[in-house]
Motif scaffolding. Structure first.
Motif, short mmCIF file in Angstrom:
data_model
loop_
_atom_site.label_atom_id
_atom_site.label_comp_id
_atom_site.label_asym_id
_atom_site.label_seq_id
_atom_site.Cartn_x
_atom_site.Cartn_y
_atom_site.Cartn_z
N PHE A 30 50.73 37.44 37.53
CA PHE A 30 50.17 38.56 38.29
C PHE A 30 49.47 38.10 39.57
N ARG A 31 48.64 37.06 39.43
CA ARG A 31 47.87 36.61 40.60
C ARG A 31 48.78 36.04 41.69
N THR A 32 49.81 35.29 41.29
CA THR A 32 50.74 34.76 42.28
C THR A 32 51.50 35.89 42.97
N SER A 33 51.95 36.86 42.17
CA SER A 33 52.65 38.00 42.75
C SER A 33 51.75 38.72 43.75
N MET A 34 50.49 38.92 43.36
CA MET A 34 49.54 39.62 44.22
C MET A 34 49.27 38.83 45.50
N VAL A 35 48.98 37.53 45.36
CA VAL A 35 48.60 36.73 46.52
C VAL A 35 49.77 36.60 47.50
N LEU A 36 50.95 36.32 46.99
CA LEU A 36 52.10 36.19 47.89
C LEU A 36 52.42 37.51 48.59
N VAL A 38 50.26 39.91 49.31
CA VAL A 38 49.21 40.22 50.29
C VAL A 38 49.25 39.25 51.47
N ILE A 39 49.33 37.94 51.18
CA ILE A 39 49.26 36.94 52.24
C ILE A 39 50.50 36.99 53.14
N TYR A 40 51.67 37.12 52.52
CA TYR A 40 52.90 37.04 53.30
C TYR A 40 53.51 38.40 53.64
N GLY A 41 53.03 39.46 53.00
CA GLY A 41 53.66 40.75 53.23
C GLY A 41 52.78 41.85 53.76
N ILE A 42 51.45 41.75 53.57
CA ILE A 42 50.57 42.84 54.00
C ILE A 42 49.68 42.40 55.16
N TYR A 43 49.00 41.28 55.02
CA TYR A 43 48.11 40.81 56.07
C TYR A 43 48.86 39.91 57.05
N GLY A 44 48.30 39.78 58.25
CA GLY A 44 48.92 38.92 59.26
C GLY A 44 47.92 38.15 60.08
N PHE A 52 40.49 37.14 52.07
CA PHE A 52 41.06 37.79 50.88
C PHE A 52 41.16 36.81 49.72
N SER A 53 41.65 35.61 49.98
CA SER A 53 41.79 34.61 48.91
C SER A 53 40.44 34.29 48.28
N ALA A 54 39.42 34.14 49.12
CA ALA A 54 38.09 33.82 48.60
C ALA A 54 37.50 34.99 47.81
N VAL A 55 37.65 36.21 48.33
CA VAL A 55 37.13 37.40 47.65
C VAL A 55 37.83 37.61 46.32
N ALA A 56 39.14 37.45 46.30
CA ALA A 56 39.90 37.60 45.06
C ALA A 56 39.43 36.60 44.01
N GLY A 57 39.20 35.35 44.44
CA GLY A 57 38.70 34.34 43.51
C GLY A 57 37.33 34.71 42.97
N ALA A 251 41.56 28.77 45.93
CA ALA A 251 41.45 29.84 46.92
C ALA A 251 42.13 29.47 48.23
N GLN A 252 42.20 28.19 48.53
CA GLN A 252 42.69 27.77 49.83
C GLN A 252 44.15 27.34 49.85
N PHE A 253 44.79 27.25 48.68
CA PHE A 253 46.18 26.79 48.68
C PHE A 253 47.10 27.63 49.57
N PRO A 254 47.18 28.96 49.36
CA PRO A 254 48.10 29.73 50.22
C PRO A 254 47.76 29.66 51.71
N PRO A 255 46.47 29.91 52.12
CA PRO A 255 46.18 29.78 53.55
C PRO A 255 46.29 28.35 54.07
N LEU A 256 46.04 27.36 53.21
CA LEU A 256 46.20 25.96 53.62
C LEU A 256 47.65 25.68 53.98
N VAL A 257 48.55 26.15 53.14
CA VAL A 257 49.98 25.92 53.37
C VAL A 257 50.44 26.67 54.61
#
Length: 433
Positions: A30-36, A38-44, A52-57, A251-257
């Protein structure tokens, strides 16, 4: 490792292991589905994504801080198998809400489901460790703890990979319907398996069930009752530093990448997978090294190893070549073709292996150093302090991002914390081994 594998053939361990495995799998699906999504499809916006990553954590961890005292009281006073059945039933309802959030691309609904999963994990957390000394022999507890940790991170890997595959299947769009169905299906299977956990009634010397619903007072009372024991105080602080470091990294993995390495969601999934495999390997390896004996002997060197690998990761990310304006994010093949890409992957693996070696003996220590009637409350007290450190870490991370600290620079926070964790591990080793 071979000595502990026989536990997977026994009813006193396998249903609990499978229930924990499926819970961790679904949580990360669920969390991976949500993060991917939001990060790659909703926010820019990079700052919006990191926030978002920090707040979700933080939302996921906050229930551990607020409700662990209630969870510990329940788990030591009534049958733990009964609580498992209730918690796994609640997971089905939570995942229905989460599935709706995925289908509607609704960020608030996704965050509500995430916070509810935090509540779910808060009440299940003390049980998965407290049942072990109740169902296993003393010589089996370290091996059982290592298997639970290894299984958890293999489940994280599976949920992470499946979430990535189900949510982002084509370059031109997101497909979340399959992920929405999957999280509900896994929750249903988890409830079925959870019903097979053998009874784990309260011990004869367990206190009668008398709930203190004042969550702040109950939390303070529980923590004070545990932390006045010096060896537990040191162990809980050491575990807390580990989870604070983990909260920052996760929290930083997706934005780090995306923003630090200029790469797409497939590389983010690779990073999460490598980290999961590493912790599982470390969890298994330390049981072999210690020969089933609960000891903090390897805690200091493991924590220092984490710090050194994080520093090398920081060095490499800091000087990573940026993508040109208008250039697409690098895919997995393009990323791995770059110089030093495999060094980055090995750094992550090293951090994770050292982390698994550090934390598993400390959890086994918590459950074997107190009476069996007090294990759930001890784990709950640990969860309160852990969650406090993790929430504090995410708040510091959020503030740092708002002040302009880059994702790469935030890795230095983890490196500094690892030195403190090594010192605490040394104190525990000197006090107890």
């Amino acid at each position: 490792m071979q000595d502990s594998l026989h536990l997977l053939k026994t009813r006193r361990f396998l249903p609990l292991f499978a229930t924990q495995f499926l819970g961790a799998f679904n949580d990360n699906l669920f969390r991976t589905s949500m993060v991917l999504l939001v990060i790659y499809g909703i926010y820019g916006d990079p700052q919006q994504e990191a926030t978002f990553s920090a707040v979700a954590g933080g939302l996921f961890i906050l229930p551990f801080f607020l409700l662990s005292a209630l969870a510990g009281q329940l788990a030591d006073s009534i049958d733990k198998a009964r609580i498992i059945r209730i918690v796994k039933t609640a997971e089905i309802l939570i995942m229905i809400v989460g599935a709706a959030g995925l289908l509607l691309h609704n960020v608030p609904l996704l965050l509500v489901a995430l916070a509810a999963m935090g509540v779910h994990s808060t009440f299940f957390g003390p049980i998965k460790y407290a049942v072990l000394p109740q169902h296993l022999e003393d010589s089996e507890v370290l091996g059982g703890t290592g298997l639970v940790e290894a299984g958890t991170y293999v489940a994280i890997l599976g949920g992470t990979l499946l979430g990535g595959v189900l949510v982002y299947q084509h370059a031109d769009g997101f497909h979340v319907a399959r992920a929405a169905v999957a999280v509900i299906l896994v929750a249903l299977i988890g409830r079925w398996v959870g019903g097979m956990v053998p009874p784990a009634p309260p011990q004869a010397d367990a206190p009668p069930l008398k709930m203190d619903w004042h969550i702040i007072r109950a939390s303070v009372t529980l923590v004070n009752a545990t932390l006045h024991i010096r060896r537990l105080f040191i162990a809980i602080l050491a575990i807390s530093f580990f989870w604070a470091m983990g909260a920052v990294l996760a929290a930083q993995f997706p934005p780090l990448v995306k923003n630090g390495l200029g790469s797409d969601q497939h590389v983010a999934t690779l990073f999460l997978a490598v980290f999961s495999i590493g912790v599982a390997l470390g969890s298994v390896a330390v049981n072999r090294l210690l020969g089933g004996h609960v000891s903090a002997r390897y805690a200091p060197v493991s924590a220092l190893g984490m710090g050194l690998f994080v520093l090398d990761l920081y060095r490499r990310v800091k000087w990573w070549p940026e993508i040109a304006p208008g250039e697409k994010l690098r895919g997995l093949t393009a990323f791995l073709a770059l110089p030093n890409s495999w060094a980055v992957v090995l750094d992550l693996l090293g951090v994770a292996i050292a982390g698994g070696m550090f934390v598993v003996p400390l959890y086994a220590f918590l459950t074997t150093t107190v009476a069996k009637s007090e294990t759930a409350r001890t784990v709950a007290a640990n969860n309160i302090v852990n969650s406090g450190f993790m929430v504090l870490a995410t708040l510091i991370l959020t503030l740092a991002v708002q002040l302009g600290v880059t994702v790469a620079d935030s890795l230095l926070i983890v490196a500094i914390a690892s030195v403190i964790a090594a010192w605490l591990g040394w104190l525990l080793h000197k006090a107890c081994d």
